[in-house]
Motif scaffolding. Sequence first.
Motif, mmCIF file in Angstrom:
data_model
loop_
_atom_site.group_PDB
_atom_site.id
_atom_site.type_symbol
_atom_site.label_atom_id
_atom_site.label_comp_id
_atom_site.label_asym_id
_atom_site.label_seq_id
_atom_site.Cartn_x
_atom_site.Cartn_y
_atom_site.Cartn_z
ATOM 1 N N HIS A 35 59.063 85.524 -21.107
ATOM 2 C CA HIS A 35 58.664 86.643 -21.957
ATOM 3 C C HIS A 35 58.713 86.260 -23.441
ATOM 4 O O HIS A 35 58.982 87.099 -24.292
ATOM 5 N N ARG A 36 58.442 85.005 -23.732
ATOM 6 C CA ARG A 36 58.581 84.497 -25.100
ATOM 7 C C ARG A 36 57.625 85.134 -26.094
ATOM 8 O O ARG A 36 57.874 85.130 -27.302
ATOM 9 N N ASP A 37 56.508 85.696 -25.623
ATOM 10 C CA ASP A 37 55.534 86.295 -26.542
ATOM 11 C C ASP A 37 55.727 87.798 -26.704
ATOM 12 O O ASP A 37 54.968 88.450 -27.428
ATOM 13 N N VAL A 38 56.736 88.350 -26.034
ATOM 14 C CA VAL A 38 57.012 89.782 -26.169
ATOM 15 C C VAL A 38 57.627 90.045 -27.538
ATOM 16 O O VAL A 38 58.512 89.313 -27.984
ATOM 17 N N ARG A 39 57.150 91.084 -28.211
ATOM 18 C CA ARG A 39 57.685 91.440 -29.527
ATOM 19 C C ARG A 39 58.638 92.619 -29.370
ATOM 20 O O ARG A 39 58.301 93.616 -28.754
ATOM 21 N N ILE A 40 59.845 92.480 -29.919
ATOM 22 C CA ILE A 40 60.815 93.566 -29.937
ATOM 23 C C ILE A 40 61.207 93.781 -31.391
ATOM 24 O O ILE A 40 61.821 92.920 -32.010
ATOM 25 N N THR A 41 60.828 94.921 -31.942
ATOM 26 C CA THR A 41 61.067 95.192 -33.356
ATOM 27 C C THR A 41 62.076 96.313 -33.520
ATOM 28 O O THR A 41 62.483 96.966 -32.561
ATOM 29 N N ARG A 42 62.481 96.568 -34.767
ATOM 30 C CA ARG A 42 63.385 97.680 -35.058
ATOM 31 C C ARG A 42 62.751 98.999 -34.602
ATOM 32 O O ARG A 42 63.418 99.867 -34.038
ATOM 33 N N ARG A 43 61.452 99.133 -34.805
ATOM 34 C CA ARG A 43 60.749 100.351 -34.409
ATOM 35 C C ARG A 43 60.746 100.510 -32.891
ATOM 36 O O ARG A 43 60.875 101.588 -32.339
ATOM 37 N N THR A 44 60.633 99.390 -32.202
ATOM 38 C CA THR A 44 60.651 99.403 -30.738
ATOM 39 C C THR A 44 61.980 99.936 -30.236
ATOM 40 O O THR A 44 62.042 100.805 -29.359
ATOM 41 N N LEU A 45 63.080 99.451 -30.792
ATOM 42 C CA LEU A 45 64.391 99.896 -30.366
ATOM 43 C C LEU A 45 64.616 101.348 -30.725
ATOM 44 O O LEU A 45 65.231 102.103 -29.991
ATOM 45 N N ALA A 46 64.104 101.787 -31.888
ATOM 46 C CA ALA A 46 64.234 103.170 -32.280
ATOM 47 C C ALA A 46 63.546 104.073 -31.260
ATOM 48 O O ALA A 46 64.007 105.160 -30.935
ATOM 49 N N GLY A 47 62.416 103.597 -30.720
ATOM 50 C CA GLY A 47 61.712 104.358 -29.686
ATOM 51 C C GLY A 47 62.556 104.522 -28.445
ATOM 52 O O GLY A 47 62.532 105.553 -27.785
#
Length: 383
Positions: free
Chosen positions: A369-381
């Motif tokens: 899953h190396r190309d998966v993006r996890i951002t601050r906004r993602t976690l906030a969701g």
Amino acid sequence: MNGDFLGHQPELTLGEKLWQINWKLILLLTAIASVGWAMLYSAANGSVDPWASRQAVRFGAGICVMVAVGLIDLRLWLRLSYPIYGVALVLLIAVEIVGEIGMGAQRWIDLGIIQIQPSEIMKIAIVLALARYFHAASLEEVGRPTFLIVPLLMVLAPVGLVMKQPDLGTALMVMMVGGAIFFLVGVRLWKFAVIIAGGAASIPVAWQFLHDYQKNRVLIFLNPENDPLGAGYHITQSKIALGSGGVVGKGYMMGSQSHLNFLPEKQTDFIFTMLAEELGMIGGTGLLLLYSLLIAYGVIIALRCRNQFGRLVGLGVSTNLFLYVFINIAMVMGLIPVVGIPLPLISYGGTAMLTVLFGFGLVMSVYIHRDVRITRRTLAGEL
């Protein structure tokens, strides 16, 4: 998992994930484990029982666990990080209540079918928990001392519980893995210097809380000749075996120190000594090369990941393996006190092997899953 947490990114199918399995990683792990089987076979004087056969079964089960862990979405491991840490912490507390005592220490929980050592599980749980905490942190946040209070407590709580078992070696490993992640996220060096200085200043106080056998290990480390037939016996025999192996060794299954039972714990903590006696410096260097390749491969996978959580998990697991190898080999060479850390995938033992393979299952998940993006906004969701 809701859409915000997944970031509306297309899911990989099971077929695509299976196609992405990193067989080079599995091959390296199998090569190291094969060395372990050979040495356990030698330790039993040419028999697969009682160690080699059981170790092979455990490795086979561990590889299945590793692949299963690798196929699980990395974002799910992000969500499970805190619960896994919480379970590991509860298990450490449970050791104090219902733990089994072995070799003078209370470190295991008997589940009937198997015995587990929660302190080994914590080595991976702390990596997941700290990676989760820091994955969306900015350098400005990391620079604030108040922001580091929670992760510092997350490290110190299990360290204290493991010290109480007592298991000084594992406690130090948990602390060093935590420290490595603090360094990787950008914590300033002067803060490490303050903690190290404080730790050094507290040594006289900490010395009073050490068990007698732990004090003996430190004193014997400083002068093993003081008690060569007592507390210094292990390290004295280890040095004799290492030196007698020379460059090419005495030959497979021909080690006198190990096969005449002068070398203690030859199937666990001192298995590298037996390998060096039988296969010499060439054999020992070859094993270290395999470990180096595995660690380097884990670091490369981590650095290629496009999200901070995956990078920290990959680097944390690789650091954990490095510490395992470094502490064990430095211990049997007399460079540090004897602390009872096994040699990963080589020493006989179930929980340590499964923990290492679970950790590299996480590395496999990072790779898939190396190309998966996890951002601050993602976690906030998610929250």
